[in-house]
Scaffold this motif. Structure first.
Motif, PDB file in Angstrom:
ATOM      1  N   LYS A 122       0.850  -1.200   0.000  1.00  0.00           N
ATOM      2  CA  LYS A 122       0.000   0.000   0.000  1.00  0.00           C
ATOM      3  C   LYS A 122       0.878   1.239   0.000  1.00  0.00           C
ATOM      4  CE  LYS A 122      -3.596   2.842   1.330  1.00  0.00           C
ATOM      5  NZ  LYS A 122      -4.156   3.126   2.632  1.00  0.00           N
ATOM      6  N   GLY A 131      -3.643   4.897  -1.633  1.00  0.00           N
ATOM      7  CA  GLY A 131      -4.693   5.570  -0.879  1.00  0.00           C
ATOM      8  C   GLY A 131      -5.190   6.805  -1.606  1.00  0.00           C
ATOM      9  N   ALA A 132      -6.050   7.554  -0.915  1.00  0.00           N
ATOM     10  CA  ALA A 132      -6.744   8.681  -1.536  1.00  0.00           C
ATOM     11  C   ALA A 132      -6.045  10.018  -1.301  1.00  0.00           C
ATOM     12  CB  ALA A 132      -8.167   8.747  -1.001  1.00  0.00           C
ATOM     13  N   GLY A 177      -9.463  11.637  -2.809  1.00  0.00           N
ATOM     14  CA  GLY A 177     -10.799  11.109  -2.496  1.00  0.00           C
ATOM     15  C   GLY A 177     -11.420  11.570  -1.187  1.00  0.00           C
ATOM     16  N   HIS A 178     -10.587  11.768  -0.148  1.00  0.00           N
ATOM     17  CA  HIS A 178     -11.154  11.995   1.186  1.00  0.00           C
ATOM     18  C   HIS A 178     -11.993  13.268   1.274  1.00  0.00           C
ATOM     19  CE1 HIS A 178      -9.500   8.632   3.350  1.00  0.00           C
ATOM     20  NE2 HIS A 178      -8.327   8.824   2.759  1.00  0.00           N
ATOM     21  N   VAL A 236     -16.134  11.265  -5.977  1.00  0.00           N
ATOM     22  CA  VAL A 236     -15.184  10.384  -5.264  1.00  0.00           C
ATOM     23  C   VAL A 236     -14.459   9.485  -6.268  1.00  0.00           C
ATOM     24  CG1 VAL A 236     -14.993   8.450  -3.659  1.00  0.00           C
ATOM     25  CG2 VAL A 236     -16.463  10.402  -3.084  1.00  0.00           C
ATOM     26  N   MET A 261     -10.399   9.566  -7.641  1.00  0.00           N
ATOM     27  CA  MET A 261      -9.510   8.420  -7.447  1.00  0.00           C
ATOM     28  C   MET A 261      -9.003   7.856  -8.773  1.00  0.00           C
ATOM     29  SD  MET A 261      -9.049   8.430  -4.347  1.00  0.00           S
ATOM     30  CE  MET A 261      -7.887   7.066  -4.460  1.00  0.00           C
ATOM     31  N   GLY A 265      -8.082   3.032  -3.109  1.00  0.00           N
ATOM     32  CA  GLY A 265      -9.298   3.264  -2.348  1.00  0.00           C
ATOM     33  C   GLY A 265     -10.329   3.865  -3.287  1.00  0.00           C
ATOM     34  N   ASP A 266     -11.625   3.621  -3.025  1.00  0.00           N
ATOM     35  CA  ASP A 266     -12.632   3.992  -4.018  1.00  0.00           C
ATOM     36  C   ASP A 266     -14.004   4.038  -3.343  1.00  0.00           C
ATOM     37  OD1 ASP A 266     -13.683   4.550  -6.551  1.00  0.00           O
ATOM     38  OD2 ASP A 266     -12.851   2.753  -7.502  1.00  0.00           O
ATOM     39  N   ILE A 298     -17.561   3.978   1.202  1.00  0.00           N
ATOM     40  CA  ILE A 298     -16.129   4.065   0.889  1.00  0.00           C
ATOM     41  C   ILE A 298     -15.442   2.722   1.152  1.00  0.00           C
ATOM     42  CG2 ILE A 298     -13.938   5.146   1.594  1.00  0.00           C
ATOM     43  CD1 ILE A 298     -15.809   6.991  -0.058  1.00  0.00           C
ATOM     44  N   SER A 328     -11.725   1.467   1.660  1.00  0.00           N
ATOM     45  CA  SER A 328     -10.377   2.010   1.872  1.00  0.00           C
ATOM     46  C   SER A 328      -9.321   1.107   1.242  1.00  0.00           C
ATOM     47  CB  SER A 328     -10.088   2.177   3.368  1.00  0.00           C
ATOM     48  OG  SER A 328      -9.772   0.926   3.933  1.00  0.00           O
ATOM     49  N   GLY A 329      -8.203   1.704   0.916  1.00  0.00           N
ATOM     50  CA  GLY A 329      -7.088   0.933   0.391  1.00  0.00           C
ATOM     51  C   GLY A 329      -6.626  -0.116   1.406  1.00  0.00           C
ATOM     52  N   THR A 358     -11.250   7.238   6.746  1.00  0.00           N
ATOM     53  CA  THR A 358     -11.135   5.781   6.897  1.00  0.00           C
ATOM     54  C   THR A 358     -10.279   5.292   8.056  1.00  0.00           C
ATOM     55  OG1 THR A 358      -9.436   5.782   5.186  1.00  0.00           O
ATOM     56  CG2 THR A 358     -11.673   5.190   4.498  1.00  0.00           C
TER      57      THR A 358
HETATM   58  O1  IP8 Z   1      -6.879   6.515   1.626  1.00  0.00           O
HETATM   59  C1  IP8 Z   1      -9.930   5.980   0.929  1.00  0.00           C
HETATM   60  O2  IP8 Z   1      -8.828   5.131   0.795  1.00  0.00           O
HETATM   61  P1  IP8 Z   1      -7.601   5.217   1.826  1.00  0.00           P
HETATM   62  C2  IP8 Z   1     -10.734   6.031  -0.363  1.00  0.00           C
HETATM   63  O3  IP8 Z   1      -6.772   4.029   1.507  1.00  0.00           O
HETATM   64  C3  IP8 Z   1     -11.557   7.239  -0.528  1.00  0.00           C
HETATM   65  O4  IP8 Z   1      -8.205   5.115   3.208  1.00  0.00           O
HETATM   66  C4  IP8 Z   1     -12.228   7.366  -1.805  1.00  0.00           C
HETATM   67  C5  IP8 Z   1     -11.738   8.185   0.351  1.00  0.00           C
END
Ligand code: IP8
Length: 246
Positions: A5, A45-46, A50-51, A74, A78, A134-135, A146, A148-149, A203
């Motif tokens: 990751k 990750g986002a 995305g967040h 979103v 991503m 993440g998606d 959501i 998360s990755g 997340t």
């Molecule tokens: O950054 C979150 O993925 P993370 C994915 O791996 C979104 O927690 C779209 C917020």
């Protein structure tokens, strides 16, 4: 086989909307291209992509939306970040294959995730580097929530039988009083030091990461960007998180 990751805070500037940290992304791509281990699945990750959109629409891993704009914002953010990551990987000489989890996954009403890994296994076997992220994810009775990755990492590691799992974060490991904790076997050992992530993050920050890694059937490591190459070469970098029975 490794599941890696790349944290959103590593490859983006979390304090500025939709900003890629180009030098950091390039360093990560160079480390992957130099690695002896060829079988790697990457999940990113986002970060600042995305967040913010998720938070603006009140979407989390459990709170869903039926608003098409929320889904689009979103997922589009991503997808664009994934384009940048795969672009940097190609520039470094890797053979990235983009995989968009929104098009692949769904959750049932209880939140259980379906993630078919056959295509990802074939992608790996054919010499490509699958690059997921993440998606959003369609969620029975809740619209879109959501994914998360970190959750993807756990599922991919289990279902593809990963030998090792790495979470490359902005910190050199899980820290106590500024020192890297060498090994964590249970969440209770570190509840005093786990707090939220910086910036907008829907997340779960470091506590969620450690908890996810403890649920794996493989050793996981949390480490910083400087240790990526060493991790890929099998060196004992950062914090080992190992929830397996001895
Ligand atoms: O950054 C979150 O993925 P993370 C994915 O791996 C979104 O927690 C779209 C917020």
């Amino acid at each position: 086989m490794i599941v890696l990751k790349l944290g959103g805070s590593v490859i983006t500037d979390k304090s500025t909307p939709e900003t890629v940290d180009e030098p950091a992304l390039e360093r990560a791509a160079t480390a992957l291209a130099a690695a002896r281990e060829r079988e790697v699945v990457v999940v990113h990750g986002a970060g600042s992509f995305g967040h913010r959109h998720a938070a603006a629409h009140g979407v989390t891993p459990t709170e869903g939306t039926h608003d098409p704009e929320a889904l689009w914002e979103v997922h589009d953010a991503m997808r664009r970040l994934n384009d940048r990551v795969t672009g940097a990987f190609r520039a470094a000489g890797l053979a990235p294959a983009p995989v968009h989890p929104f098009s692949l996954c769904h959750r049932d009403a209880a939140g259980a995730l379906t993630l078919p890994v056959g295509g990802i296994a074939t992608t790996l076997a054919e010499g490509f580097v699958p690059v997921l992220h993440g998606d959003g994810v369609v969620h029975r009775d809740r619209g879109v929530t959501i994914l998360s990755g970190d959750e993807l990492v756990v599922r991919l590691a289990r279902d593809l039988g990963a030998d090792r799992v790495g979470l490359c974060s902005t910190v050199p490991g899980v820290l106590r009083d500024g020192e890297v904790i060498g090994r964590i076997d249970a969440l209770s050992e570190v509840s005093d030091v786990l707090d939220g992530a910086e910036g907008v993050d829907v997340t779960g920050g470091m506590a969620g990461k450690v908890d996810s890694l403890l649920g794996l059937g493989a050793p996981g490591r949390v480490f910083g960007p400087d240790a990526l190459e060493a991790f890929l070469d099998g060196e004992p970098v950062g914090t080992l998180v190992d929830g397996r029975e001895d």
